[in-house]
Write a protein that holds these residues in place. Structure first.
Motif, PDB file in Angstrom:
ATOM      1  N   MET A 101     -23.057  -5.867  -1.379  1.00 52.27           N
ATOM      2  CA  MET A 101     -22.151  -6.370  -0.230  1.00 52.27           C
ATOM      3  C   MET A 101     -20.778  -6.505  -0.820  1.00 52.27           C
ATOM      4  O   MET A 101     -19.539  -6.368  -0.143  1.00 52.27           O
ATOM      5  CB  MET A 101     -22.739  -7.194   0.614  1.00 52.27           C
ATOM      6  N   MET A 102     -20.543  -7.391  -2.007  1.00 54.20           N
ATOM      7  CA  MET A 102     -19.378  -7.686  -2.529  1.00 54.20           C
ATOM      8  C   MET A 102     -18.720  -6.791  -3.282  1.00 54.20           C
ATOM      9  O   MET A 102     -17.447  -6.513  -3.213  1.00 54.20           O
ATOM     10  CB  MET A 102     -19.689  -8.945  -3.622  1.00 54.20           C
ATOM     11  N   GLY A 103     -19.325  -5.927  -4.012  1.00 53.60           N
ATOM     12  CA  GLY A 103     -18.836  -4.716  -4.806  1.00 53.60           C
ATOM     13  C   GLY A 103     -17.922  -5.297  -5.963  1.00 53.60           C
ATOM     14  O   GLY A 103     -18.055  -6.468  -5.916  1.00 53.60           O
ATOM     15  N   ALA A 104     -17.400  -4.402  -6.611  1.00 51.83           N
ATOM     16  CA  ALA A 104     -16.623  -4.834  -8.016  1.00 51.83           C
ATOM     17  C   ALA A 104     -15.634  -5.869  -7.429  1.00 51.83           C
ATOM     18  O   ALA A 104     -15.271  -6.875  -8.292  1.00 51.83           O
ATOM     19  CB  ALA A 104     -16.176  -3.694  -8.459  1.00 51.83           C
ATOM     20  N   GLU A 105     -14.831  -5.331  -6.577  1.00 51.48           N
ATOM     21  CA  GLU A 105     -13.577  -6.112  -5.833  1.00 51.48           C
ATOM     22  C   GLU A 105     -13.861  -7.670  -5.659  1.00 51.48           C
ATOM     23  O   GLU A 105     -13.425  -8.545  -6.068  1.00 51.48           O
ATOM     24  CB  GLU A 105     -12.643  -5.605  -5.020  1.00 51.48           C
ATOM     25  N   GLY A 106     -15.147  -7.626  -4.598  1.00 49.91           N
ATOM     26  CA  GLY A 106     -15.533  -8.897  -4.452  1.00 49.91           C
ATOM     27  C   GLY A 106     -16.193  -9.880  -5.530  1.00 49.91           C
ATOM     28  O   GLY A 106     -15.889 -11.168  -5.483  1.00 49.91           O
ATOM     29  N   LEU A 107     -16.811  -9.440  -6.390  1.00 48.60           N
ATOM     30  CA  LEU A 107     -17.440  -9.863  -7.411  1.00 48.60           C
ATOM     31  C   LEU A 107     -16.595 -10.654  -8.291  1.00 48.60           C
ATOM     32  O   LEU A 107     -16.458 -11.775  -8.935  1.00 48.60           O
ATOM     33  CB  LEU A 107     -18.302  -8.936  -8.286  1.00 48.60           C
ATOM     34  N   LEU A 108     -15.298  -9.884  -8.557  1.00 50.25           N
ATOM     35  CA  LEU A 108     -14.043 -10.196  -9.292  1.00 50.25           C
ATOM     36  C   LEU A 108     -13.468 -11.419  -8.567  1.00 50.25           C
ATOM     37  O   LEU A 108     -13.239 -12.466  -9.244  1.00 50.25           O
ATOM     38  CB  LEU A 108     -13.248  -9.096  -9.701  1.00 50.25           C
TER      39      LEU A 108
END
Length: 275
Positions: A84-91
């Protein structure tokens, strides 16, 4: 298996903690789920699988877990969080967590020593405050601070790990600035109470820190005879003029945390009850 970092630091065993590496949200102390890598000379001593025999460990080695496929309650949480977070959200989550930890470190630095800052004065995602000097000057320990935080409505940060006599504050991405500020204000207020003990203006043993946490039963006790008010005991921020929208009441006063570990006893009914 050997991880690159394990080879770099020369460790024989490396636990890749799911709580950190795979971004499982905080809760329950950070479940210790994830692969454990060892160097080749330790491979024969590893546990084997209860259903599928693995190459490396001795075939006769038994399993150490009754759950052959890991924790079904933890793994889906980690997978959904990442998906759900994806790469952008995890960053973004990582950036916010590091920013929050450094914000706490900067605001508390004038009140408490902060350990392990880098060359630029920054911390990582955890801020470790050192209470050992304050214990020497006031007798107030990290446990006293931890218990007093309950009166402010906080579960204490990690206590005495990784350094004895410290509190490790790890705000993560899930805490709002309002909540972080509320925690900082509580720690500053606690420092003022420690200062009162240091100066001798309040008794070194009979004070809000040593007696924390304070329960509702304490507030209803007509025999209250402590050298500080019930307002300061149960609503410490309100004593400083801050509004209190809700109040968490600890259910019990302080207990001896290690008594049960050092004095084992059976909680089952006695033999006489079965006669």
């Amino acid at each position: 298996m050997e991880s690159p970092s394990q080879v770099d630091i020369g460790a024989d065993v490396s636990h890749v903690n799911l709580h950190k590496t795979f971004c499982i949200p905080h809760g329950g102390g950070g479940p210790g789920m994830g692969p454990i890598g060892v160097k080749k000379h330790l491979a024969p001593h590893l546990a084997n699988h209860s259903l599928i025999r693995l190459n490396g460990p001795e075939a006769s080695n038994s399993a150490v877990s009754a759950a052959p496929w890991g924790s079904s309650g933890i793994l889906p949480i980690s997978w959904m969080y990442i998906a759900m977070m994806g790469a952008e959200g995890l960053l973004k989550a990582t950036q916010v967590a590091i920013l929050s930890a450094n914000y706490i470190a900067v605001r508390l630095a004038e009140h408490y020593p902060v350990l392990y800052t880098g060359s630029s004065g920054m911390v990582a995602h955890e801020c470790i405050i050192d209470l050992r000097p304050l214990k020497l000057s006031s007798g107030i320990s990290e446990e006293d601070v931890a218990k007093r935080l309950m009166d402010f409505g906080f579960h204490a940060p990690t206590m005495s790990f990784p350094v004895a006599g410290t509190l490790m504050i790890e705000p993560t991405e899930s805490e709002s600035k309002q909540e972080v500020d509320r925690f900082i204000d509580a720690m500053i207020q606690i420092r003022k109470e420690i200062a009162a003990v240091e100066s001798g203006s309040i008794d070194a043993e009979n004070n809000p820190l040593k007696n924390a946490p304070h329960t509702l039963a304490d507030m209803l006790d007509d025999s209250w005879d402590r050298p500080y008010s019930k307002l300061q005991a149960a609503y410490p921020n309100q004593a400083e003029g801050a509004a209190v929208s809700n109040k968490y009441w600890p259910s019990v006063n302080r207990i001896d945390n290690v008594y049960g570990d050092r004095n084992l006893f059976c909680s089952c009914p006695s033999i006489e009850n079965y006669e």
